[in-house]
Design an enzyme around this catalytic site. Structure first.
Site, PDB file in Angstrom:
ATOM      1  N   HIS A  91     116.063  21.765  13.129  1.00  0.00           N
ATOM      2  CA  HIS A  91     115.895  23.066  12.474  1.00  0.00           C
ATOM      3  C   HIS A  91     115.835  24.190  13.500  1.00  0.00           C
ATOM      4  CE1 HIS A  91     115.112  23.289   8.127  1.00  0.00           C
ATOM      5  NE2 HIS A  91     114.952  21.986   8.226  1.00  0.00           N
ATOM      6  N   PHE A  92     116.307  23.943  14.695  1.00  0.00           N
ATOM      7  CA  PHE A  92     116.303  24.956  15.762  1.00  0.00           C
ATOM      8  C   PHE A  92     114.879  25.357  16.153  1.00  0.00           C
ATOM      9  CE2 PHE A  92     119.912  25.839  12.876  1.00  0.00           C
ATOM     10  CZ  PHE A  92     120.917  25.318  13.664  1.00  0.00           C
ATOM     11  N   HIS A  93     113.919  24.443  16.042  1.00  0.00           N
ATOM     12  CA  HIS A  93     112.532  24.776  16.371  1.00  0.00           C
ATOM     13  C   HIS A  93     112.045  23.984  17.578  1.00  0.00           C
ATOM     14  CE1 HIS A  93     111.839  26.144  11.938  1.00  0.00           C
ATOM     15  NE2 HIS A  93     112.569  26.985  12.635  1.00  0.00           N
ATOM     16  N   ALA A  94     112.925  23.728  18.511  1.00  0.00           N
ATOM     17  CA  ALA A  94     112.520  22.986  19.709  1.00  0.00           C
ATOM     18  C   ALA A  94     111.371  23.719  20.397  1.00  0.00           C
ATOM     19  CB  ALA A  94     113.708  22.867  20.655  1.00  0.00           C
ATOM     20  N   ALA A  95     110.366  22.972  20.815  1.00  0.00           N
ATOM     21  CA  ALA A  95     109.182  23.594  21.427  1.00  0.00           C
ATOM     22  C   ALA A  95     108.420  22.535  22.211  1.00  0.00           C
ATOM     23  CB  ALA A  95     108.282  24.178  20.334  1.00  0.00           C
TER      24      ALA A  95
END
Ligand code: FAD
Length: 180
Positions: A91-95
């Site tokens: 979901h493009f939420h790499a962290a």
């Protein structure tokens, strides 16, 4: 579509080169932890039950499908798992690649105000320092981190916002400065 907002799988980010202009080498490790597969399998089956409920009858008389002509109902767990492994995406939420935490812990890279362990005058203020993924999208959390680190950077009572940080003298803003 179903989404797993708090995955247990962990990826990694490696530097591909000492040259900072070379893109790093990420490996997301999605579904590496089998508990994530189980959670998504359950979610797909529940979504299928939901759309087959009579409340949805006016919108559709079919259940959910993995692809046209391949209904979830009747699918084996193995088939469903293979479909998940082949088709899931991020979901493009790499962290959390250089997590914030107790400076005494070998697992943490930055302290609670973003100071990088073992390096003088360097802070990180972005999504990489989030220690555990929030069960939501990551932009707002990142803005809050920036506000928090900015306040600390200037001294708790001197900055109440990033806007104030931007107005601060250059000497107080540089990341290689001596403030810590
Ligand atoms: C397609 C997509 C959709 C998203 N949708 C949402 C959403 O709807 N809601 C939500 O909450 N989150 C969303 N996110 C996630 C959110 O955008 C990120 O979590 C957040 O932007 C991370 O902030 P950051 O500061 O860590 O990194 P970034 O926002 O990526 O900021 C890094 C900055 O550093 C700059 N930079 C990079 N290299 C250098 C360099 N060498 N020198 C100088 N500057 C450099 C870049 O230009 C960039 O401005 C989405 C992400 C993507 C990719």
């Amino acid at each position: 579509m179903v989404a797993l907002m708090q995955p247990r799988s962990r990826g990694r980010l490696r530097l591909a080169s000492a040259d900072p202009t070379v893109e790093p080498d990420p490996a997301f490790g999605m579904l590496a932890d089998h508990r994530d597969v189980l959670a998504l399998r359950t979610a797909v089956r529940e979504a299928d039950e939901l759309v087959r409920h009579r409340a949805f009858r006016r919108a559709t008389d079919a259940g959910a499908s993995l692809e046209p002509g391949r209904p979830v109902e009747g699918c084996s767990d193995d088939e469903l798992d293979a479909w998940l492994r082949g088709g899931c995406m991020g979901h493009f939420h790499a962290a959390g690649t250089c997590r914030m935490g107790d400076p005494a812990s070998p697992e943490t890279v930055v302290d609670p105000v973003g100071r990088v362990s073992g390096l003088e005058g360097l802070r990180v203020a972005d999504a990489s320092i989030i220690p555990d993924l929030p069960g939501a999208a990551t932009h707002l959390t990142t803005v809050m981190i920036a506000e928090h680190v900015a306040r600390s950077f200037l001294g708790e009572d001197r900055a109440s916002s990033v806007a104030e940080l931007r107005r601060a003298p250059q000497s107080a803003r540089t990341v290689t400065g001596t403030r810590s």
